[in-house]
Design a protein around this motif. Structure first.
Motif, PDB file in Angstrom:
ATOM      1  N   UNK A   1       0.826  -1.195   0.000  1.00 52.14           N
ATOM      2  CA  UNK A   1       0.000   0.000   0.000  1.00 52.14           C
ATOM      3  C   UNK A   1       0.866   1.253   0.000  1.00 52.14           C
ATOM      4  N   UNK A   2       0.478   2.211  -0.852  1.00 57.79           N
ATOM      5  CA  UNK A   2       1.231   3.445  -1.050  1.00 57.79           C
ATOM      6  C   UNK A   2       0.339   4.601  -0.589  1.00 57.79           C
ATOM      7  N   UNK A   3       0.703   5.253   0.502  1.00 57.78           N
ATOM      8  CA  UNK A   3      -0.143   6.295   1.075  1.00 57.78           C
ATOM      9  C   UNK A   3      -0.334   7.472   0.131  1.00 57.78           C
ATOM     10  N   UNK A   4       0.672   7.775  -0.682  1.00 61.53           N
ATOM     11  CA  UNK A   4       0.514   8.856  -1.663  1.00 61.53           C
ATOM     12  C   UNK A   4      -0.563   8.498  -2.685  1.00 61.53           C
ATOM     13  N   UNK A   5      -0.563   7.254  -3.155  1.00 54.13           N
ATOM     14  CA  UNK A   5      -1.567   6.820  -4.119  1.00 54.13           C
ATOM     15  C   UNK A   5      -2.958   6.765  -3.488  1.00 54.13           C
ATOM     16  N   UNK A   6      -3.020   6.327  -2.233  1.00 50.13           N
ATOM     17  CA  UNK A   6      -4.306   6.298  -1.539  1.00 50.13           C
ATOM     18  C   UNK A   6      -4.865   7.705  -1.404  1.00 50.13           C
ATOM     19  N   UNK A   7      -4.014   8.627  -0.989  1.00 47.15           N
ATOM     20  CA  UNK A   7      -4.451  10.018  -0.836  1.00 47.15           C
ATOM     21  C   UNK A   7      -4.908  10.595  -2.159  1.00 47.15           C
ATOM     22  N   UNK A   8      -4.151  10.322  -3.226  1.00 46.08           N
ATOM     23  CA  UNK A   8      -4.516  10.808  -4.550  1.00 46.08           C
ATOM     24  C   UNK A   8      -5.851  10.231  -5.002  1.00 46.08           C
ATOM     25  N   UNK A   9      -6.062   8.946  -4.751  1.00 48.91           N
ATOM     26  CA  UNK A   9      -7.318   8.298  -5.124  1.00 48.91           C
ATOM     27  C   UNK A   9      -8.491   8.969  -4.415  1.00 48.91           C
ATOM     28  N   UNK A  10      -8.356   9.160  -3.114  1.00 48.52           N
ATOM     29  CA  UNK A  10      -9.434   9.778  -2.336  1.00 48.52           C
ATOM     30  C   UNK A  10      -9.689  11.207  -2.823  1.00 48.52           C
ATOM     31  N   UNK A  11      -8.635  11.934  -3.100  1.00 46.52           N
ATOM     32  CA  UNK A  11      -8.790  13.315  -3.586  1.00 46.52           C
ATOM     33  C   UNK A  11      -9.504  13.346  -4.934  1.00 46.52           C
ATOM     34  N   UNK A  12      -9.191  12.396  -5.820  1.00 46.62           N
ATOM     35  CA  UNK A  12      -9.861  12.358  -7.126  1.00 46.62           C
ATOM     36  C   UNK A  12     -11.363  12.125  -6.945  1.00 46.62           C
ATOM     37  N   UNK A  13     -11.712  11.231  -6.038  1.00 44.19           N
ATOM     38  CA  UNK A  13     -13.131  10.952  -5.810  1.00 44.19           C
ATOM     39  C   UNK A  13     -13.821  12.164  -5.198  1.00 44.19           C
ATOM     40  N   UNK A  14     -13.201  12.772  -4.217  1.00 42.37           N
ATOM     41  CA  UNK A  14     -13.849  13.848  -3.480  1.00 42.37           C
ATOM     42  C   UNK A  14     -13.832  15.181  -4.227  1.00 42.37           C
ATOM     43  N   UNK A  15     -12.803  15.437  -5.041  1.00 38.85           N
ATOM     44  CA  UNK A  15     -12.644  16.762  -5.621  1.00 38.85           C
ATOM     45  C   UNK A  15     -12.878  16.842  -7.115  1.00 38.85           C
ATOM     46  N   UNK A  16     -12.639  15.771  -7.848  1.00 36.46           N
ATOM     47  CA  UNK A  16     -12.695  15.849  -9.311  1.00 36.46           C
ATOM     48  C   UNK A  16     -14.065  15.546  -9.877  1.00 36.46           C
ATOM     49  N   UNK A  17     -14.953  15.027  -9.062  1.00 36.47           N
ATOM     50  CA  UNK A  17     -16.255  14.595  -9.578  1.00 36.47           C
ATOM     51  C   UNK A  17     -17.335  15.537  -9.073  1.00 36.47           C
TER      52      UNK A  17
END
Length: 228
Positions: A212-228
């Motif tokens: 697990x990569x915390x940077x990738x997890x954070x990026x994934x969550x940000x994409x869901x919360x901010x890009x949509x």
């Protein structure tokens, strides 16, 4: 706003960090997998998750991933790990799901259906009509890419145009539909904008070399919360 589930966490540091992000579920795998955790370890991680998320705007729920478990197995795991959700990833029948709900009324039951990663719309379970017997006996549905070894968690996408019938059925049943299979920060926004499922579930797509990569997890969550 789409639900977010980060699955397959195994270490204290990852659980504590992810628990502070705006995620809805943290998944712990009890089925045979390289991400499998022991029940006692999962119990310790869940308690740490709840401590770490105390005082945050969102407190994630603990989901346990099982493949064709027995009732005895579920009882042994739940005795050690205080799960909020039992996620059934095998060929569990509606009667089995109903019995789980009856024996553990405080625990939600999510049923997973695996779809082929090949031809558009091809479903390994025979199609959305197979969902009807589960109406009223499960609290959520998840569709994932079929994997012949583990059932899911392949890291591969399926043909997303298979989603609408499942989503329509879940909306009619009043339960959420989560989508998994090959999701990662670069494609989750497209999925949500195009098909609008109720939630997304990611595991290998937020890993680097199997960890697990915390940077990738954070990026994934940000994409869901901010890009949509």
């Amino acid at each position: 706003m789409a639900l977010v589930k980060i699955c397959g966490l195994q270490t204290l540091s990852h659980v504590e960090a992810v628990a502070k992000l705006p995620v809805d579920y943290i998944g712990f795998v009890f089925a045979r997998s390289k991400r499998q955790v022991a029940p006692r370890t999962a119990g310790e991680l869940i308690r740490a998750m709840r401590d770490a998320s105390a005082g945050t705007a969102s407190r994630p729920k603990a989901a346990g991933v099982f493949v064709n478990p027995s009732m005895d197995e579920l009882e042994a795991v739940l005795g050690e790990a205080p799960l909020d959700v039992v996620q059934l990833h095998g060929q569990e029948s509606p009667a089995f799901c109903s019995e789980v709900k009856e024996r553990w009324p405080a625990v939600q039951v999510f049923k997973v259906f695996s779809l082929s990663g090949g031809a558009s719309g091809e479903a390994g379970d025979g199609g959305a009509f197979r969902l009807e017997p589960y109406r009223g006996v499960v609290d959520g549905m998840l569709i994932d890419t079929f994997d012949p070894v583990y059932g899911g968690g392949s890291g591969k996408t399926f043909a997303w145009d298979a989603i609408p019938p499942y989503l329509e059925w879940c909306r009619g049943a009043g339960i959420p539909l989560l989508v998994a299979g090959g999701l990662q920060p670069g494609n989750v926004g497209e999925l949500l904008r195009t098909y609008a499922p109720d939630g997304v579930d990611v595991s290998s797509g937020v890993e680097t070399e199997g960890v697990k990569d915390l940077d990738k997890i954070t990026s994934f969550v940000e994409r869901v919360r901010n890009d949509v």
